[in-house]
Design an enzyme around this catalytic site. Structure first.
Site, short mmCIF file in Angstrom:
data_model
loop_
_atom_site.label_atom_id
_atom_site.label_comp_id
_atom_site.label_asym_id
_atom_site.label_seq_id
_atom_site.Cartn_x
_atom_site.Cartn_y
_atom_site.Cartn_z
N GLY C 32 0.80 -1.22 0.00
CA GLY C 32 0.00 0.00 0.00
C GLY C 32 0.83 1.27 0.00
N CYS C 241 -28.16 -8.92 -16.27
CA CYS C 241 -27.54 -8.62 -17.56
C CYS C 241 -28.51 -9.01 -18.68
CB CYS C 241 -26.22 -9.38 -17.70
SG CYS C 241 -25.53 -9.28 -19.37
N CYS C 244 -26.64 -12.09 -20.72
CA CYS C 244 -26.34 -13.40 -20.13
C CYS C 244 -27.16 -13.69 -18.88
CB CYS C 244 -24.85 -13.54 -19.84
SG CYS C 244 -24.34 -12.67 -18.35
N CYS C 266 -23.30 -6.86 -18.78
CA CYS C 266 -22.07 -7.04 -18.02
C CYS C 266 -20.97 -6.13 -18.56
CB CYS C 266 -21.56 -8.48 -18.15
SG CYS C 266 -22.56 -9.68 -17.29
N CYS C 272 -19.28 -12.36 -19.62
CA CYS C 272 -20.60 -12.39 -20.23
C CYS C 272 -20.63 -13.43 -21.36
CB CYS C 272 -20.93 -11.00 -20.76
SG CYS C 272 -22.66 -10.76 -21.16
#
Lengths: 260, 378, 291
Positions: C32, C241, C244, C266, C272
């Site tokens: 980080g 979606c 899909c 998606c 997808c």
């Protein structure tokens, strides 16, 4: 917890120069828990330099500033590590600026201003932070309905009270104040002084108050230090210094003010 | 013997001759044709037209030639010419919604009515020097694409329909209206710049403003100096018709077709618990193809709306006086470069003052030194 | 596509790669923490992924398989451009399938599919400093990180709640890495934040213009900042979606006509497609199939 027989802050041989210009010279004093010391003198007498040096905001050229931490030991504030010192500054100490804009975050609400110190030391419960902010706003006589308003929408007196609330929320033991009533008109000053006197007494705070206003000094401080050309020329109990000044400069200072 | 400098007439004359010579360069190299500049340095022409605020490709190309490629100098030439032109009136505002689009992209939607049209862009080129251009290679011929994509709706209208977008004339709503009830739009070229300036004047000033200056300011807002969360709602490039109503005719005629670049930024939502949040706008428009400028302009336009949107003015990009007073590169270059003019009278006075002050301090030192020595002796 | 001659493998010279790898190692060692590095001029403009490209160029080997996504999609222009760049300068194999790739360079998304320990994510980062918009000065923010003074970050979240009733940050949502450094996960939607937490894959972040590299090593705790009584939440959709039928993925809104018509699909195109190949169909396809 140390008892009240030991000083909280011990200043010894403190000097600061700005190039050829003198800031303050060889200042020494001790401050006990719950005690309020006023520092008076005209502009340029070195009072603000002294205040900045003892509050870890300006490194002195000479001398020592020691503070009794919550662990009970007296530590040189300029020998501490920076994290230690900054922690001290945002928990155990408070600093009230003359201009509230210097002490407030003008872009966030009053509530966030009060809550900031709590969050800085790890508070992570929104409801509790807000509760504390609410509580402190009422303590400094700000309508709690204004909690989400920006400080810019507050009057000068309210901003100054908000600054005080923001500082006191972490329960500090020592407060530094730089002309806290400067820039406010007289009626507003009176209310603020009244509030400060109440808070200091109620919370048992120790304080160092820099002011050029002898009336403010008389009302708030137990003890007084008179500064002239960078040096403390006289110190003692407030009433004693003001009613029976010994140093010629103090006599001049006192006589130049209309007696109440 | 010393001869004081007098009259620079001959010096100036010679300097101009030298300049002309340098401009022409080596005479073995063919003289640059203005049409070549127009065609092949088209983006330079676009920038000069925008900052010179005159739409004339040939003149702009000529100015670039004369200025030896110094675009600020060229914009200056164009401005100086523009100011001599007679004014017949104001055209009808162009309608960018009716633009014949050659490029149109939106960063806020993956796909949308009218589609994403990349058009002629550097965007996805790899910045590798193309050495084949050294030989003057022509690119392969393009097949004639299908013409006329029809009218492409503005992306921001999609948000507008849902009430997600503030109205186009901003939250202040009330625009200045004349006695006839018509919206009055200021004219920076006819009226002096006064503060506070309304958005019409601000936009005019930004449109003429220096690309580099606006770029830096726009960039600074992205880096936190007055941040306003921008999205490139839409960027479009294409041709629009310019209409004009001659008084003697009383009806609209088309007087030109010009190329413009328009950028509409979608910015940070405002609002609170009680007020519904909406997106706000930043707007940029330039002559020709000046994408960087249009985008920077839109960022700065939005930043300058801080006061109107109740935001704290804290960064250079939000400071109306700072931005508008310094945006114009013709003004700026004039004043910066005027430092080359003689200033010796002023300088002489300063010189005298500094000498006197130094002497005083030296004298004081000597006096103190004497005093200390005396003290030490005692 | 032919490799471009005259340039080193993967464009950068080996000295530069070594310098970047050192920065990467340091970044991994201090999770980080933003490591400054001597970012190079790249043949793409700053802000278009030069940081990510330099990181990828420094770690890629001849046998690696690279996937590049932008907004979750392999076919967005910038993703296509970057993929082409590496094909050209490194001649490596590229893919659009998440499971086939061992380096995935991304802008603004993390794939829906679970990542593995043998995969590395490379994020393109515009502004690496999470405190930047609270404090524009680098000298100050570095000190704040060093002293772990993150109160200001919570002031921002507090302010969000007090003004809007909830935390109003939706992307580039700040996280605390291993209870120490506050980090900007790059402008991914907060939906993707939980995918970084204890991920088996190594996560590398490159910011070219700002010249910083940082990292989250595998299996590292990554906590999205919040309040106890206003816990971090991710976005959800009422719609599935349209293609899909997926319900747990991040959806893009697609405007279909000029009259307010829209559908949701998606954002992760590979995810997808895989679902559709496996026989799933969303409302848009189901309707078509019925005809």
């Amino acid at each position: 917890m140390s008892d009240n027989h030991e000083p909280l802050l011990v200043v010894d041989g403190l000097s600061k120069r700005y190039g050829a210009q003198l800031g303050c010279r060889d200042v020494g004093f001790s401050l006990w828990p719950g005690e309020v010391v006023g520092v008076v003198g005209e502009s340029g007498s070195g009072k603000t330099t002294l205040l900045n040096c003892i509050s870890a905001r300006l490194t002195p050229d000479d001398g020592v500033v020691r503070y009794r931490t919550r662990l009970g030991t007296l530590s040189d504030i300029y020998q501490m590590s920076e994290p230690e010192r900054r922690m001290l500054m945002r928990t155990d100490w408070a600093f009230v600026h003359q201009n509230p804009r210097d002490g407030l975050r003008m872009k966030v609400s009053a509530g966030a201003n009060v809550g900031e110190r709590l969050m800085a030391v790890g508070a992570r419960h929104y409801g509790n932070i807000r509760g504390a902010a609410d509580d402190w706003l009422s303590k400094v006589e700000i309508d709690t309905g204004r909690i989400d308003d920006l400080p810019a929408t507050f009057s000068g007196g309210m901003q100054q009270r908000l600054q005080i609330a923001r500082n006191l929320v972490t329960g500090p033991r020592l407060v530094f104040m730089d002309e806290p009533t400067g820039g406010l008109d007289v009626s507003v000053q009176a209310r603020l002084l009244d509030l400060m006197r109440g808070l200091v007494g109620e919370l048992g705070l120790a304080a160092v108050i820099v002011t050029h206003d002898l009336a403010v000094a008389r009302l708030l401080s137990h003890r007084l230090m008179v500064m002239w050309r960078g040096e403390v020329v006289e110190q003692g109990l407030t009433d004693q210094v003001l009613d029976d000044p010994q140093h010629p400069y103090t006599q001049l200072l006192v006589s130049s003010v209309l007696q109440p | 013997m010393y001869v004081p400098v007098k009259g620079g007439e001959r010096a100036i004359e010679n300097a101009h001759k030298l300049l002309a010579e340098e401009r022409r360069g080596n005479r073995d190299t063919p003289d640059l044709d203005v049409a070549q500049i127009d065609e092949q340095l088209a983006l330079a022409v676009d920038r000069v037209m925008t900052e010179g605020s005159l739409y004339d490709r040939e003149l702009a190309a000529l100015a670039i030639k004369q200025a030896r490629g110094d675009l600020i100098e060229a914009a200056f030439l164009l401005r100086a010419f523009r100011t001599t032109l007679a004014r017949f009136g104001y055209s009808i505002p162009i309608d960018t919604g009716q633009m014949v689009v050659r490029r149109r992209i939106s960063a806020t939607y993956k796909d949308l009515p009218g589609g994403q049209v990349l058009g002629p862009t550097f965007d996805y080129t790899h910045r590798l020097i193309d050495f084949s251009l050294l030989e003057g290679a022509d690119p392969e011929n393009l097949e004639e694409g299908e013409s006329d994509m029809g009218v492409t709706p503005h992306v921001l209208n999609i948000l507008d329909r849902e009430g997600l977008m503030e109205p186009a004339n901003g939250s202040s709503g009330a625009q200045e209206r004349g006695e006839d009830g018509e919206v009055h739009v200021g004219d920076l070229t006819r009226e002096p710049l006064e503060f506070p300036a309304d958005r019409d004047i601000r936009l005019q000033r930004l449109a003429r403003g220096d690309e580099g200056f606006l770029l830096a300011l726009g960039y600074s807002t992205q880096r936190g100096y007055g941040r306003n969360h921008p999205f490139a709602g839409e960027l479009r490039l294409g041709e629009v018709r310019v209409g004009f109503v001659p008084e003697e005719l009383g009806f609209e005629i088309e007087i030109a077709e010009i190329t413009v670049t328009e950028c509409e930024m979608v910015n940070q939502f405002k609002g609170s618990k009680n007020v519904s949040p909406q997106f706000t706008r930043g707007y940029g428009l330039t002559f020709g193809h000046c994408e960087r400028k249009a985008m920077s302009m839109a960022l700065v336009d939005r930043a300058l709306r801080a006061k109107e949107l109740d935001e704290e003015v804290e960064a250079p990009g939000q400071d109306e006086e700072f931005v508008l007073a310094h945006a114009d590169n013709v003004e700026a270059t004039g004043f910066v470069e005027h430092l080359k003019l003689p200033h010796y009278v002023d300088f002489q006075s300063e010189l005298e003052l500094v000498r006197r002050m130094r002497a005083e301090i030296e004298a004081a030192k000597v006096r103190n030194g004497d005093a200390e020595q005396i003290e030490a002796a005692e | 596509m032919a490799e471009t001659s005259g340039y080193n493998f993967a464009y950068l010279d080996e000295q530069t790669k070594r310098m970047i790898r050192r920065a990467l190692l340091k970044a991994i060692a201090v999770p980080g923490y933003q490591v400054p590095f001597a970012s190079r001029e790249m043949p793409m403009p700053y802000g278009w992924g030069t940081g990510g490209i330099q990181v990828t160029a420094s770690i890629v080997g001849r046998d690696d398989v690279l996937k590049v996504i932008d907004q979750g999609a392999d076919d967005t222009t910038n993703a296509v451009s970057i993929r082409k760049f590496f094909k050209r300068t490194a001649g490596i194999e590229t893919t659009t399938q998440t499971h086939e790739a061992n380096i995935i360079q991304t802008r603004h998304r993390i794939p829906e599919e679970d990542l593995r320990a043998d995969q590395i994510m490379v994020f393109q980062v515009p502004i690496p400093e999470p405190l930047r918009f609270l404090e524009p000065r680098e000298t100050e923010t570095r000190k704040m990180h060093a002293l772990e003074e993150y109160g200001l970050m919570h002031v921002k979240l507090y302010e969000d709640i007090s003004q809007h009733g909830h935390i109003a940050t939706t992307y580039a949502y700040p996280v605390a890495v291993k209870q120490r450094y506050v980090m900007d996960p790059s402008p991914i939607p907060k939906f993707d934040n939980p995918k970084i937490n204890r991920s088996p894959a190594l996560m590398l972040f490159g910011a070219g213009r700002e010249k910083r590299i940082y990292a989250v090593p595998p299996f590292t705790d990554v906590h999205s900042l919040d309040f106890e009584d206003f816990p971090f939440e991710i976005q959800t959709w009422r719609e599935a979606c349209a293609l899909c039928g997926a319900t747990g993925s991040f959806l893009d809104e697609i405007v279909t006509d000029d009259a307010g018509g829209r559908m949701f699909v998606c954002s992760d195109t590979d995810f997808c497609e895989k679902r559709r190949e496996a026989g799933h169909a969303g409302p848009a396809l189901a309707a078509e199939g019925a005809v």
